[in-house]
Design a protein around this motif. Structure first.
Motif, PDB file in Angstrom:
ATOM      1  N   PHE A   1     -10.080   3.257  12.171  1.00 50.05           N
ATOM      2  CA  PHE A   1      -8.894   2.994  11.360  1.00 50.05           C
ATOM      3  C   PHE A   1      -8.737   3.994  10.214  1.00 50.05           C
ATOM      4  O   PHE A   1      -7.659   4.150   9.661  1.00 50.05           O
ATOM      5  N   ALA A   2      -9.853   4.653   9.857  1.00 49.99           N
ATOM      6  CA  ALA A   2      -9.859   5.463   8.637  1.00 49.99           C
ATOM      7  C   ALA A   2      -8.704   6.458   8.554  1.00 49.99           C
ATOM      8  O   ALA A   2      -8.092   6.605   7.505  1.00 49.99           O
ATOM      9  N   GLU A   3      -8.398   7.129   9.660  1.00 43.32           N
ATOM     10  CA  GLU A   3      -7.378   8.177   9.597  1.00 43.32           C
ATOM     11  C   GLU A   3      -5.987   7.689   9.983  1.00 43.32           C
ATOM     12  O   GLU A   3      -5.054   8.473  10.095  1.00 43.32           O
TER      13      GLU A   3
ATOM     14  N   VAL B   1      -1.188   3.723   6.973  1.00 42.75           N
ATOM     15  CA  VAL B   1      -1.098   2.281   6.743  1.00 42.75           C
ATOM     16  C   VAL B   1       0.221   1.683   7.247  1.00 42.75           C
ATOM     17  O   VAL B   1       0.279   0.506   7.588  1.00 42.75           O
ATOM     18  N   GLU B   2       1.285   2.515   7.306  1.00 43.93           N
ATOM     19  CA  GLU B   2       2.571   1.986   7.792  1.00 43.93           C
ATOM     20  C   GLU B   2       2.461   1.484   9.226  1.00 43.93           C
ATOM     21  O   GLU B   2       3.246   0.639   9.652  1.00 43.93           O
ATOM     22  N   SER B   3       1.503   2.027   9.996  1.00 42.71           N
ATOM     23  CA  SER B   3       1.405   1.652  11.400  1.00 42.71           C
ATOM     24  C   SER B   3       0.590   0.374  11.601  1.00 42.71           C
ATOM     25  O   SER B   3       0.416  -0.079  12.727  1.00 42.71           O
ATOM     26  N   LEU B   4       0.096  -0.232  10.517  1.00 38.10           N
ATOM     27  CA  LEU B   4      -0.763  -1.405  10.661  1.00 38.10           C
ATOM     28  C   LEU B   4       0.042  -2.706  10.610  1.00 38.10           C
ATOM     29  O   LEU B   4       1.138  -2.741  10.055  1.00 38.10           O
ATOM     30  N   SER B   5      -0.530  -3.770  11.179  1.00 40.66           N
ATOM     31  CA  SER B   5       0.091  -5.093  11.051  1.00 40.66           C
ATOM     32  C   SER B   5      -0.181  -5.613   9.641  1.00 40.66           C
ATOM     33  O   SER B   5      -1.017  -5.070   8.920  1.00 40.66           O
ATOM     34  N   VAL B   6       0.550  -6.671   9.255  1.00 42.71           N
ATOM     35  CA  VAL B   6       0.369  -7.208   7.899  1.00 42.71           C
ATOM     36  C   VAL B   6      -1.083  -7.663   7.692  1.00 42.71           C
ATOM     37  O   VAL B   6      -1.678  -7.444   6.652  1.00 42.71           O
ATOM     38  N   GLY B   7      -1.641  -8.290   8.751  1.00 45.19           N
ATOM     39  CA  GLY B   7      -3.023  -8.755   8.655  1.00 45.19           C
ATOM     40  C   GLY B   7      -3.987  -7.599   8.430  1.00 45.19           C
ATOM     41  O   GLY B   7      -4.910  -7.682   7.620  1.00 45.19           O
ATOM     42  N   GLU B   8      -3.753  -6.493   9.161  1.00 48.51           N
ATOM     43  CA  GLU B   8      -4.619  -5.314   8.993  1.00 48.51           C
ATOM     44  C   GLU B   8      -4.436  -4.699   7.616  1.00 48.51           C
ATOM     45  O   GLU B   8      -5.395  -4.270   6.974  1.00 48.51           O
TER      46      GLU B   8
ATOM     47  N   ALA C   1     -16.469   3.964   5.668  1.00 45.49           N
ATOM     48  CA  ALA C   1     -16.799   3.303   6.938  1.00 45.49           C
ATOM     49  C   ALA C   1     -17.468   1.955   6.674  1.00 45.49           C
ATOM     50  O   ALA C   1     -17.170   0.960   7.345  1.00 45.49           O
ATOM     51  N   THR C   2     -18.371   1.909   5.686  1.00 45.00           N
ATOM     52  CA  THR C   2     -19.038   0.651   5.345  1.00 45.00           C
ATOM     53  C   THR C   2     -18.025  -0.406   4.917  1.00 45.00           C
ATOM     54  O   THR C   2     -18.077  -1.561   5.345  1.00 45.00           O
TER      55      THR C   2
ATOM     56  N   LEU D   1       0.841  -1.191   0.000  1.00 44.80           N
ATOM     57  CA  LEU D   1       0.000   0.000   0.000  1.00 44.80           C
ATOM     58  C   LEU D   1       0.878   1.243   0.000  1.00 44.80           C
ATOM     59  O   LEU D   1       1.863   1.300   0.731  1.00 44.80           O
ATOM     60  N   PRO D   2       0.529   2.252  -0.806  1.00 41.17           N
ATOM     61  CA  PRO D   2       1.292   3.493  -0.776  1.00 41.17           C
ATOM     62  C   PRO D   2       1.178   4.150   0.600  1.00 41.17           C
ATOM     63  O   PRO D   2       0.126   4.033   1.245  1.00 41.17           O
ATOM     64  N   PRO D   3       2.248   4.793   1.085  1.00 36.82           N
ATOM     65  CA  PRO D   3       2.174   5.447   2.387  1.00 36.82           C
ATOM     66  C   PRO D   3       1.126   6.567   2.382  1.00 36.82           C
ATOM     67  O   PRO D   3       1.291   7.559   1.684  1.00 36.82           O
ATOM     68  N   ALA D   4       0.034   6.360   3.094  1.00 37.54           N
ATOM     69  CA  ALA D   4      -1.058   7.333   3.181  1.00 37.54           C
ATOM     70  C   ALA D   4      -1.986   6.817   4.264  1.00 37.54           C
ATOM     71  O   ALA D   4      -1.716   5.785   4.877  1.00 37.54           O
ATOM     72  N   THR D   5      -3.090   7.506   4.501  1.00 35.55           N
ATOM     73  CA  THR D   5      -4.024   7.006   5.500  1.00 35.55           C
ATOM     74  C   THR D   5      -4.821   5.843   4.910  1.00 35.55           C
ATOM     75  O   THR D   5      -4.863   5.642   3.696  1.00 35.55           O
ATOM     76  N   VAL D   6      -5.435   5.068   5.805  1.00 37.94           N
ATOM     77  CA  VAL D   6      -6.273   3.952   5.384  1.00 37.94           C
ATOM     78  C   VAL D   6      -7.368   4.454   4.447  1.00 37.94           C
ATOM     79  O   VAL D   6      -7.629   3.879   3.391  1.00 37.94           O
TER      80      VAL D   6
END
Lengths: 263, 252
Positions: free
Chosen positions: A138-140, A143-150, A126-127, A100-105
């Motif tokens: 999670f929206a804001e 993505v770098e802060s997420l686990s691989v599963g997330e 949200a849906t 994923l490109p570095p940005a928000t979810v």
């Protein structure tokens, strides 16, 4: 072919039809004489050892790879004649490793719509997040802060944002830890049921194929060597190679091998 | 400076040779060869320039510049072998960057259509364009390979080649311009550029030297910007085939 598959094939015309498809890369045959149908609402598992051509087969469907012979029909039309960007919007794909490109979810989930000039509303986002089991908090997040599963859930939401009728899943759990594997599997099942997509799941993991308990194509050295319900296939192997696969004798068919390894 | 004093200045190389021999660095052979090579090369260029400066026809000058661009295209195209048609792209980029810059310089009256302006300045512009084109190729190929997963994710979502490679193109343009603009930042502080040094030694006033040096800096900046933009924009399309698949060549 099991009964359920025959029934659904009768009621629903095939959304994707593959006829005698071949594929070669650098003069080497990767896939040979592949034929199958996939209807809306159907789930098909492509199982096989590493290097059997599973990923290549999947990537031919949205033309991330080109087949060298035979036909690939989507909604009854040869995919070569369709606009490639339109085709890919209708056929969503989730890869083995989420990139994923570095940005928000939220920005990531909105990528598909943004590529053709639409904006994903906060409500739609949200849906989608809800659908992949991530709360709207999670929206804001970056993505770098997420686990691989997330991240893999975000990747799934990204694919769903285009409202695809086909979902291609290329070993989507092989980079995940065991608990995340089960979560993602359940998610795939629930999404499949709710959205009635035609779903193709590629896996090298026999146990995963068994958990899905769906119509399964067994791929070996670029050919389909068995087709049908996985349990049936296991109980009555149609030939020697199939029997050897289930006994873990064909290379890397052993479900005990570490996750994340490929090729 | 007469020729004899030049010969004496070779004594400095001899000194370096002695040091190398004394310390067993085994660089004597390379030192002799490279200093001879530089001597021969520059003498040949000197005679060539003497001859070229007598050329009156602008057509010939144009051909010489085109030849320089051709050499630049080959050198830089070799850098970008992973990108299909890299030589043609490098040549087009260098021609675009340098001719654009030349046009502005003529229009502004910085240079006049005379060989003693056109050839050395052309050489600088084209050389700088070539370096920029090489850096652009190098970084673009690396970024496309590095970002393959992300690019395929975007392609699978229905992106076209431009949308999928936007970040890679941006990164490569940025990286290719770093040397040119870094040298702009430090000019005069860290080093006095050769052309300015030469002008001052030859008896020119430092302020006139600065004026020329500024014009040269601007022109190198312009040429670099135009070239890397042209190369990046021409190259990224070539990295995708008609089925919108990332199709970089493997390094030969």
């Amino acid at each position: 072919m099991d009964n359920r598959n025959l029934l659904s094939a009768r009621t629903d015309p095939a959304l994707v039809s593959i006829r005698e498809m071949n594929m070669a890369r650098d003069g080497k045959t990767i896939l040979n004489g592949i034929s199958f149908d996939l209807a809306l609402g159907e789930i098909l598992v492509i199982l096989g050892p590493s290097g059997s051509g599973k990923s290549s087969l999947l990537r031919c469907l949205n033309r991330l790879e080109s087949n060298s012979g035979g036909e690939i029909l989507f909604e009854g039309r040869e995919t070569r004649t369709l606009r490639i960007t339109e085709l890919r919007r209708k056929i969503g794909m989730v890869f083995q490793i989420p990139s994923l490109p570095p940005a928000t979810v939220r920005e990531n989930v909105g990528t598909g719509p943004r590529l053709h000039g639409e904006v994903l509303t906060g409500e739609d986002c949200a849906t989608l997040l809800n659908r992949v089991g991530l709360g709207s908090t999670f929206a804001e997040r970056q993505v770098e802060s997420l686990s691989v599963g997330e991240k893999q859930r975000v990747a799934l939401a990204m694919a769903l944002a285009n409202h695809p009728s086909v979902l291609l899943l290329d070993e989507p759990t092989s980079a995940l830890d065991p608990t995340a594997v089960l979560t993602i599997e359940n998610l795939i099942k629930s999404i499949h049921q709710r959205l009635n997509t035609a779903t193709l799941l590629v896996t090298h993991d026999l146990n995963q194929a068994l958990r899905f308990n769906a119509t399964t194509l067994l791929l070996h050295e670029g050919r389909i060597i068995a087709k049908g319900n996985i349990q049936e296939m296991m109980r009555h192997p149609s030939d020697e190679r199939v029997r050897r696969f289930f006994q873990g004798e064909l290379s890397e068919a052993n479900p005990e091998r570490p996750p994340g390894a490929k090729k | 400076m007469n020729t004899l004093s030049l010969v004496f200045s070779y004594g400095l190389v001899v000194l370096a040779l002695l040091i190398s021999w004394w310390h067993g660095l085994r660089m004597e052979k390379e030192m002799v060869l490279s200093s001879l090579r530089a001597t021969v090369q520059l003498i040949v260029v000197g005679f060539l320039l003497e001859a070229i400066f007598k050329i009156e026809s602008t057509g010939y000058l144009f051909l010489i510049l085109l030849f320089m661009c051709g050499v630049g295209g080959v050198v830089s195209g070799n850098r970008g072998r992973e990108v299909p048609a890299s030589h043609a792209i490098a040549f087009a980029g260098i021609v675009a960057g340098s001719s654009g810059t030349f046009a502005v310089l003529f229009w502004a009256g910085v240079i006049h259509p005379e060989p003693r302006y056109i050839i050395p300045i052309g050489g600088m512009i084209i050389g700088n364009s070539m370096n920029t084109a090489s850096l652009t190729f190098n970084r673009l190929a690396a970024e496309l390979k590095h970002q393959r997963g992300r690019i395929e994710t975007l392609l699978a979502l229905g992106a076209d080649a431009g949308q999928a490679s936007l970040d890679a193109v941006r990164q490569s343009v940025k990286a290719a311009l770093i040397p040119t603009f870094d040298s702009m930042k430090t000019v005069g502080l860290v080093h006095l550029p050769g052309i300015m040094t030469g002008y001052i030694i030859a008896g020119g006033s430092p302020l006139t030297a600065v004026k020329y040096q500024l014009a040269i800096m601007y022109m190198l900046g312009g040429a670099a910007g135009l070239t890397c933009l042209a190369v990046a924009l021409l190259a990224y399309r070539r990295c995708f085939n008609s089925d919108l698949q990332l199709a970089l060549r493997l390094r030969a």
